[in-house]
Design a protein around this motif. Structure first.
Motif, PDB file in Angstrom:
ATOM      1  N   VAL A 148       0.867  -1.170   0.000  1.00  0.00           N
ATOM      2  CA  VAL A 148       0.000   0.000   0.000  1.00  0.00           C
ATOM      3  C   VAL A 148       0.909   1.226   0.000  1.00  0.00           C
TER       4      VAL A 148
ATOM      5  N   ILE B 142      -3.260   0.449  -3.823  1.00  0.00           N
ATOM      6  CA  ILE B 142      -2.831  -0.915  -3.546  1.00  0.00           C
ATOM      7  C   ILE B 142      -2.043  -1.372  -4.769  1.00  0.00           C
TER       8      ILE B 142
ATOM      9  N   VAL C 277      -6.185  -5.523   4.319  1.00  0.00           N
ATOM     10  CA  VAL C 277      -6.352  -6.039   2.960  1.00  0.00           C
ATOM     11  C   VAL C 277      -6.514  -7.557   3.023  1.00  0.00           C
TER      12      VAL C 277
END
Length: 131
Positions: free
Chosen positions: A15, A34, A92
């Motif tokens: 990220v 991302i 995530v």
């Protein structure tokens, strides 16, 4: 029982928060991305973001990507500079094949700034990166 649960380590997914020029509004904006630096596509990518400190907490933001192709990146959100005084967390979760992966990326308070810029994989820009 716990010893039988395998939690695979996430590698090649990052990220980054990038400061970039917005042609429409003629402003410098900070955007979170991302990055999939792997040689495989990521499926059903779920991203949950929030900012927090001892006294404040932002609302929770959720984003879903059906597929994040190999060697690519996608914008998560625009970040206001006021948020940089908070810890900013990006949780995530994604599938690689039939295996689920999960990782929390944390930008500690006041670490998103122009002095912390470094090269960001694939994007060919400078940003603040968490691996």
């Amino acid at each position: 029982m716990k010893k039988d649960i395998e939690i695979p380590k996430v590698e090649g997914v990052y990220v980054a928060v990038v400061n970039e020029y917005n042609d429409i509004y003629k402003t410098q904006d900070w955007n979170a991305y991302i990055i999939n630096d792997k040689d495989v596509d990521l499926d059903v990518v779920l991203i949950v973001t929030s900012g927090y400190s001892d006294k404040k907490m932002t609302s929770i933001f959720r984003k879903k990507l059906d597929v994040l192709p190999k060697k690519s990146y996608a914008k998560i959100e625009l970040m206001q500079e006021e948020l940089f005084a908070l810890n900013n967390e990006f949780k995530v979760t994604f599938f690689e094949g039939n295996t689920m992966f999960e990782k929390t990326y944390l930008f500690r308070k006041n670490t998103i700034n122009k002095k912390s810029l470094q090269s960001v994989p694939l994007m060919k820009v400078k940003g603040v990166l968490v691996k």
